[in-house]
Design a protein around this motif. Structure first.
Motif, PDB file in Angstrom:
ATOM      1  N   LEU A 265       0.828  -1.209   0.000  1.00  0.00           N
ATOM      2  CA  LEU A 265       0.000   0.000   0.000  1.00  0.00           C
ATOM      3  C   LEU A 265       0.862   1.258   0.000  1.00  0.00           C
ATOM      4  O   LEU A 265       0.579   2.223  -0.734  1.00  0.00           O
ATOM      5  N   LEU A 266       1.925   1.250   0.798  1.00  0.00           N
ATOM      6  CA  LEU A 266       2.816   2.403   0.857  1.00  0.00           C
ATOM      7  C   LEU A 266       3.494   2.661  -0.489  1.00  0.00           C
ATOM      8  O   LEU A 266       3.774   3.812  -0.827  1.00  0.00           O
ATOM      9  N   CYS A 267       3.764   1.588  -1.240  1.00  0.00           N
ATOM     10  CA  CYS A 267       4.392   1.742  -2.562  1.00  0.00           C
ATOM     11  C   CYS A 267       3.567   2.628  -3.481  1.00  0.00           C
ATOM     12  O   CYS A 267       4.115   3.346  -4.327  1.00  0.00           O
ATOM     13  N   VAL A 268       2.246   2.574  -3.319  1.00  0.00           N
ATOM     14  CA  VAL A 268       1.346   3.348  -4.172  1.00  0.00           C
ATOM     15  C   VAL A 268       1.060   4.727  -3.583  1.00  0.00           C
ATOM     16  O   VAL A 268       1.062   5.743  -4.283  1.00  0.00           O
ATOM     17  N   VAL A 269       0.835   4.776  -2.260  1.00  0.00           N
ATOM     18  CA  VAL A 269       0.403   6.015  -1.619  1.00  0.00           C
ATOM     19  C   VAL A 269       1.539   7.020  -1.485  1.00  0.00           C
ATOM     20  O   VAL A 269       1.348   8.230  -1.728  1.00  0.00           O
ATOM     21  N   LEU A 270       2.726   6.573  -1.117  1.00  0.00           N
ATOM     22  CA  LEU A 270       3.827   7.497  -0.842  1.00  0.00           C
ATOM     23  C   LEU A 270       4.236   8.350  -2.048  1.00  0.00           C
ATOM     24  O   LEU A 270       4.488   9.547  -1.878  1.00  0.00           O
TER      25      LEU A 270
END
Length: 495
Positions: A265-270
């Motif tokens: 999820l962080l890969c997309v949101v950050l």
């Protein structure tokens, strides 16, 4: 090559020469990165093999799809942590101390992996990821500080030579760590990686006197209010994670896949968050804001590149283990040794690309260099599709297939990664260099997450010809798009 310093206080340090006539500051950074790469490549060479090894053989007993997912998301977490790592270097520590603290954290992570107990494995990976995220963007920032901002050709060639030099260690690490890990003991192999990082730290501390004042203080120090805000947010985030995963564990439902899901999820949101924050910063001029907006296209291309390239350490390694004839001179070659092919071919191809970029100067745009790297990577996947087709009947294929594919991956890396780092530092607003380099590595996080999920999504246990063919065509299409858009990209980026 002439290495031109940015600051007057660095001029005297740059004039002092050491090994091979290079400036002493360069030799120090070179030695540090050599050992850091030894630890990194040594550990990653055996990571998937250790994860897929049966528990009776001392491994984790993972499925091949889960092991490639673990590898991809581990690589993604390495890149994700470059975001706070870049901010800490820019605003709190300065690039010198950021590199030092990052190296210490990496060393502690390798020591955890060396402990023969599964409870230390995932904390070790997290420590290595955190330390690498602190070290890598600030190492690039420290290196770029010794070049004039307008020396684009020199910076591109300098990054390529630096990138080439450290591959000597990356070549030896899979051979040394791989044979110890596969043939003797997995944790002893991880322990060798820890020793390599310790040697790198010693080199860095002893040679740092040649840096002068470069990197000693942050470029734009955070105010006390900003520090308190970040500290409170970090504590709140840590408490939330502890509460969430603690509750998960108390209920007996915790799985390591839950942590992997958060990383994905962080890969997309950050990336979305970081670009939004940077573009809204009032310190950016109109021209700088235009360059950052245009850089998003290069970011997307970088994510595709890393999604393909990083599978050289997971999917390609599994193909070496399961589908490649490794019998040679009456013995079986360790599968991890194939991981040494990329740094070997980097050493061979990097001088050519350094010469090419130096002589081409500004005539070859960054978008074209990116396209060349994408084309080499896409062709590597086409080669692997033919290899997988030959092995589809359960037969073992010649190792030459993998060797050719790794040669193409290495050429793609040399054409793409050093140019990407150099272009990012050239495009970056003056006081946001480390954070922009962090965004370049964050593209690797997105790519690592995508690439790590690719095999699991395909439903294959060992990748077949269709898997390699599809991904190869995707990369070639992105490279063609970069070529078609090279003029507007160059006009807006200035590189």
């Amino acid at each position: 090559m002439t290495i031109a310093p940015v600051r007057p206080e660095a001029a005297q340090q740059s004039a002092e020469t050491g090994l091979l006539g290079r400036p002493r500051w360069f030799n120090t950074l070179f030695g540090t990165d050599v050992w850091e790469r030894f630890s990194f490549y040594g550990m990653t060479a055996i990571l998937v093999l250790y994860a897929t090894e049966e528990k009776s053989g001392g491994g984790l007993g993972m499925s091949k799809a889960d092991a490639t997912l673990l590898f991809g998301l581990y690589m993604a977490s390495v890149f994700i942590t470059s975001v706070p790592g870049g901010w800490l270097g820019d605003r709190i520590l300065g690039s010198y101390r950021a590199v030092l603290h990052g190296g210490v954290t990496i060393g502690l992570g390798h020591l955890c992996l060396a402990v023969p107990h599964p409870g230390f494995f995932y904390p070790g990976l997290l420590l290595i990821a955190a330390g690498t995220g602190l070290l890598k963007p600030n190492m690039a920032s420290l290196l770029s500080a010794f070049y004039r901002p307008d020396d684009r050709a020199g910076r591109d060639a300098g990054f390529a030579i630096f990138y080439m030099s450290v591959q000597v260690s990356a070549l030896l690490a899979p051979i040394v760590v791989g044979v110890v890990g596969e043939r003797v003991n997995w944790h002893l192999g991880f322990g060798l990686a820890a020793a390599g990082m310790a040697a790198g730290l010693l080199q860095y501390v002893r040679g740092s006197r040649h840096f002068g004042d470069v990197g000693r203080v942050p470029e734009r120090a955070a105010t006390p209010i900003q520090r308190d805000r970040v500290r409170r947010a970090s504590l709140a985030g840590g408490a939330l994670l502890l509460l969430g995963y603690g509750t998960d564990a108390a209920l007996g439902s915790f799985r390591i896949g839950h942590v992997m899901a958060l990383i994905g999820l962080l890969c997309v949101v950050l990336p979305v968050y970081c670009f939004t924050r940077l573009l809204r910063n009032p310190l950016l001029t109109a021209d700088e804001r235009t360059r950052v907006k245009t850089y998003i296209w290069l970011f997307a291309a970088s994510a595709v590149f890393w999604a393909m390239f990083l599978q050289g350490g997971s999917v390609f390694t599994l193909f070496a283990k399961e589908s490649t004839d490794r019998e040679m001179f009456g013995t079986t070659i360790p599968a991890s040794w194939f991981h040494a092919a990329i740094p070997l071919f980097v050493l061979i191809t990097a001088p050519f690309f350094a010469w090419l970029w130096t002589h081409a100067g500004s005539r070859v745009a960054t978008a074209v260099k990116y396209a060349i790297g994408m084309s080499c990577t896409g062709t590597a996947y086409l080669v692997m599709s033919l290899a997988a087709l030959s092995a589809s009947g359960g037969e073992l294929v010649s190792p030459l297939w993998l060797i050719v594919a790794y040669l193409l991956l290495a050429a793609g890396e040399v054409s793409f990664a050093p140019v990407g780092m150099s272009a990012t530092t050239a495009i970056a607003p003056a006081t946001f260099v480390s954070q922009m380099v962090s965004l370049f590595w964050l593209s690797g996080a997105l790519g690592g997450g995508l690439g790590g999920n690719a095999l699991k999504v395909s439903g294959d246990d060992v990748p077949g010809p269709g898997y390699f063919l599809t991904l190869g065509l995707v990369v070639l299409a992105v490279g063609a798009g970069l070529l078609l858009a090279r003029r507007p990209l160059t006009r807006r980026l200035g590189v």
